[in-house]
Design a protein around this motif. Structure first.
Motif, short mmCIF file in Angstrom:
data_model
loop_
_atom_site.label_atom_id
_atom_site.label_comp_id
_atom_site.label_asym_id
_atom_site.label_seq_id
_atom_site.Cartn_x
_atom_site.Cartn_y
_atom_site.Cartn_z
N GLY A 174 -10.93 -22.01 -5.09
CA GLY A 174 -10.29 -22.98 -4.23
C GLY A 174 -11.10 -24.25 -4.17
O GLY A 174 -12.10 -24.41 -4.89
N CYS A 175 -10.69 -25.18 -3.29
CA CYS A 175 -11.42 -26.44 -3.13
C CYS A 175 -12.67 -26.27 -2.29
O CYS A 175 -13.66 -26.98 -2.46
CB CYS A 175 -10.50 -27.48 -2.49
SG CYS A 175 -9.07 -27.93 -3.50
N HIS A 176 -12.61 -25.33 -1.32
CA HIS A 176 -13.73 -25.09 -0.42
C HIS A 176 -14.62 -23.94 -0.87
O HIS A 176 -15.84 -23.99 -0.71
CB HIS A 176 -13.22 -24.76 1.00
CG HIS A 176 -12.47 -25.87 1.66
ND1 HIS A 176 -13.08 -26.81 2.43
CD2 HIS A 176 -11.15 -26.17 1.66
CE1 HIS A 176 -12.17 -27.66 2.89
NE2 HIS A 176 -10.99 -27.29 2.43
N VAL A 177 -13.99 -22.90 -1.41
CA VAL A 177 -14.71 -21.65 -1.63
C VAL A 177 -14.25 -20.99 -2.93
O VAL A 177 -13.10 -21.15 -3.35
CB VAL A 177 -14.50 -20.69 -0.42
CG1 VAL A 177 -13.04 -20.31 -0.26
CG2 VAL A 177 -15.38 -19.46 -0.53
N GLU A 227 -9.20 -21.00 3.68
CA GLU A 227 -8.85 -21.03 2.26
C GLU A 227 -9.11 -19.68 1.59
O GLU A 227 -8.33 -19.23 0.74
CB GLU A 227 -9.64 -22.12 1.53
CG GLU A 227 -9.19 -22.27 0.08
CD GLU A 227 -9.92 -23.37 -0.64
OE1 GLU A 227 -9.24 -24.25 -1.21
OE2 GLU A 227 -11.18 -23.36 -0.62
N ALA A 228 -10.19 -19.01 1.99
CA ALA A 228 -10.47 -17.69 1.42
C ALA A 228 -9.34 -16.73 1.73
O ALA A 228 -8.88 -15.97 0.85
CB ALA A 228 -11.79 -17.15 1.96
N SER A 245 5.39 -9.21 3.94
CA SER A 245 5.84 -10.11 2.87
C SER A 245 6.91 -11.07 3.35
O SER A 245 7.03 -12.19 2.84
CB SER A 245 6.34 -9.28 1.68
OG SER A 245 7.35 -8.37 2.08
N ASP A 246 7.72 -10.65 4.34
CA ASP A 246 8.74 -11.54 4.89
C ASP A 246 8.10 -12.71 5.63
O ASP A 246 8.68 -13.81 5.68
CB ASP A 246 9.66 -10.78 5.85
CG ASP A 246 10.51 -9.73 5.13
OD1 ASP A 246 10.69 -9.88 3.90
OD2 ASP A 246 10.96 -8.78 5.78
N GLU A 247 6.93 -12.49 6.22
CA GLU A 247 6.26 -13.53 6.99
C GLU A 247 5.37 -14.42 6.13
O GLU A 247 4.91 -15.47 6.58
CB GLU A 247 5.41 -12.87 8.10
CG GLU A 247 6.23 -12.06 9.09
CD GLU A 247 5.38 -11.13 9.94
OE1 GLU A 247 5.83 -10.74 11.02
OE2 GLU A 247 4.26 -10.78 9.50
N TRP A 248 5.13 -14.00 4.90
CA TRP A 248 4.18 -14.70 4.05
C TRP A 248 4.59 -16.14 3.72
O TRP A 248 3.74 -17.04 3.79
CB TRP A 248 3.93 -13.89 2.78
CG TRP A 248 3.28 -14.66 1.67
CD1 TRP A 248 3.75 -14.85 0.41
CD2 TRP A 248 2.02 -15.34 1.71
NE1 TRP A 248 2.89 -15.60 -0.33
CE2 TRP A 248 1.81 -15.93 0.45
CE3 TRP A 248 1.06 -15.53 2.71
CZ2 TRP A 248 0.68 -16.68 0.14
CZ3 TRP A 248 -0.07 -16.27 2.41
CH2 TRP A 248 -0.26 -16.85 1.14
N PRO A 249 5.84 -16.45 3.36
CA PRO A 249 6.15 -17.84 3.01
C PRO A 249 5.80 -18.84 4.10
O PRO A 249 5.22 -19.90 3.81
CB PRO A 249 7.66 -17.79 2.75
CG PRO A 249 7.92 -16.38 2.30
CD PRO A 249 6.99 -15.55 3.15
N ALA A 250 6.13 -18.52 5.35
CA ALA A 250 5.79 -19.43 6.43
C ALA A 250 4.28 -19.51 6.62
O ALA A 250 3.72 -20.59 6.86
CB ALA A 250 6.47 -18.98 7.72
N ALA A 251 3.60 -18.37 6.51
CA ALA A 251 2.14 -18.36 6.68
C ALA A 251 1.47 -19.14 5.55
O ALA A 251 0.49 -19.86 5.77
CB ALA A 251 1.63 -16.92 6.70
N ARG A 252 1.99 -19.02 4.33
CA ARG A 252 1.42 -19.74 3.20
C ARG A 252 1.46 -21.26 3.43
O ARG A 252 0.47 -21.97 3.20
CB ARG A 252 2.18 -19.39 1.93
CG ARG A 252 1.71 -20.14 0.68
CD ARG A 252 2.53 -19.73 -0.53
NE ARG A 252 3.95 -19.92 -0.27
CZ ARG A 252 4.93 -19.32 -0.94
NH1 ARG A 252 4.64 -18.46 -1.91
NH2 ARG A 252 6.19 -19.54 -0.64
N ALA A 253 2.59 -21.77 3.90
CA ALA A 253 2.71 -23.20 4.16
C ALA A 253 1.75 -23.63 5.27
O ALA A 253 1.10 -24.69 5.17
CB ALA A 253 4.15 -23.54 4.55
N LEU A 280 -1.13 -22.15 6.16
CA LEU A 280 -2.51 -22.06 5.71
C LEU A 280 -2.85 -23.18 4.73
O LEU A 280 -3.96 -23.71 4.73
CB LEU A 280 -2.77 -20.70 5.06
CG LEU A 280 -2.70 -19.50 6.01
CD1 LEU A 280 -2.88 -18.19 5.24
CD2 LEU A 280 -3.76 -19.60 7.10
N ALA A 281 -1.89 -23.54 3.90
CA ALA A 281 -2.11 -24.64 2.97
C ALA A 281 -2.34 -25.94 3.74
O ALA A 281 -3.21 -26.75 3.38
CB ALA A 281 -0.94 -24.78 2.01
#
Length: 402
Positions: A212-215, A314-315, A379-387, A389-390
């Protein structure tokens, strides 16, 4: 084993027994009497190759060719009958007779040695140093043609007398098998666990590097001990960890060795600064139930200088992306000490849901039982969490090196 009806003329079945077995017993005559020695062996086509020292008895005896007998037995289970007389064993056994020759051709000897090492663990010959000329000279290999061999086997349940069937005793088969255990790294090993030692159904155990950019997350090994000791040498970092803070480098080495010995249920990573390359912490996947659709993230320790810098966010983003997108998991879990409010807040910032409290489920370093707060993300919650966290990661630009 004495019953003639258990004999089979099937050479391919006999070959499969020879290929599955790891040790044979070699019988030969020496000094006017019989000798039987266990030894390693391998099969290449229609030839059995037996390994030994040039100074061993059978290898010395082979200089004057004489018949030998080789036996291999696989014990598949105990057969428990109602009567003691009819107790038995399920097995597969191969008997080979012939006159061996001492292998003198270096190319044939090297090929036999390579086959033997690959029989120990498939893929190992290509991942180890071949023998030197001196080592090859000190090793003897016998070649025994598989011309005269026989297979005997027993399978199935007990064969009780008809009048014994009414007896009130349990009868049946207790299967037996040889299973490979968890690999334990040598104390001076620096290499990651090779793919051929990982269970075939364990994609979590693949040693990957996540950048990643940080780690940067890379597979943990013993070469990281010094860096981890420096980064984590802080009472606050160990406040809620179920082990004591190591007093010195040797203490940290013991912790790392313990992590590495959990091969099969834990995949530990070292965390490096993506800017400076220095070691700043550790984290892990845990794979408890051998199901590829559920994994736990835990064992996270980060040097205090990197708290609230975007490193942890990021990790976790990289670990979650690999879990949900690369490995197809449906559920990621976290557990943390109920006293560790900072950890709970960090997990909740990831978008995980608090599902409850596991009471007295783990011990603390002081021996007391802790209650653990259980969090999960599906996995259903992942798309929102991904945005989310990004966006959080982008809000923390990586620090520039001094």
């Amino acid at each position: 084993m004495r019953y003639p009806e258990r004999f089979s003329p099937d050479r391919q079945k006999a070959f499969s027994v020879l290929d599955e077995a790891s040790v044979c017993h070699l019988g030969y005559l020496a000094d006017g009497g019989p000798r039987v020695l266990p030894t390693l062996f391998t099969r290449v086509g229609d030839t059995l190759y037996l390994h030994g020292s040039t100074a061993s008895g059978p290898m010395l005896a082979a200089r004057d060719p004489a018949p030998v007998c080789v036996t291999v037995t696989l014990h598949d289970g105990w057969v428990l009958a109602r009567s003691q007389f009819h107790h038995s064993a399920n097995y597969r056994s191969v008997l080979v007779h012939g006159t061996p020759r001492l292998v003198s051709d270096p190319a044939e000897k090297l090929a036999a040695m390579r086959s033997l090492v690959d029989k120990v663990v498939a893929g190992r010959a290509g991942d180890s140093r071949p023998p030197t000329a001196r080592e090859l000279a000190a090793t003897a290999v016998l070649a025994l043609p598989l011309t005269v061999l026989s297979l005997k086997q027993r399978s199935g349940g007990p064969v009780d007398d008809e009048e014994d069937h009414a007896l009130p005793h349990w009868a049946g088969v207790v299967p037996l098998r040889v299973a490979r255990g968890t690999p334990r790294p040598d104390s001076r090993s620096r290499a990651a666990l090779p793919p051929y030692l990982r269970p075939p159904d364990a994609p979590w155990l693949e040693p990957v590097v996540l950048r990643g950019c940080h780690v940067i997350l890379e597979p943990l090994d013993l070469s990281h001990v010094d860096g981890l000791f420096t980064a984590l040498d802080d009472d606050e970092v160990f406040r809620h960890v179920p082990r004591h803070r190591p007093a010195d480098r040797d203490g940290m080495a013991a912790i790392v060795a313990e992590m590495l010995e959990m091969t099969g249920i834990r995949v530990p990573f070292v965390q490096r600064s993506a800017v400076t390359g220095e070691i700043i912490g550790s984290t892990s996947y845990y794979w408890h139930d051998r199901a590829p659709d559920r994994v736990e993230i835990g064992g996270t320790q980060l040097g205090r200088a990197w708290w609230r810098t975007g490193v942890n966010t990021e990790a976790k983003l990289m670990l979650l992306r690999r879990a949900f997108e690369d490995l197809g998991t449906v559920r990621v879990e976290w557990q943390t000490d109920i006293r560790n409010e900072r950890s709970q807040a960090a997990i909740e910032r990831l978008g995980a849901t608090r599902e409850g409290v596991l009471r007295r489920n783990r011990r603390r370093a002081d021996g007391t039982w802790r209650d653990s707060v259980l969090y999960a993300m599906t996995s259903d919650e992942w798309p929102a969490a991904r945005a989310r966290l990004a966006a959080l990661t982008a809000a923390h630009p990586p620090p520039q090196p001094h």
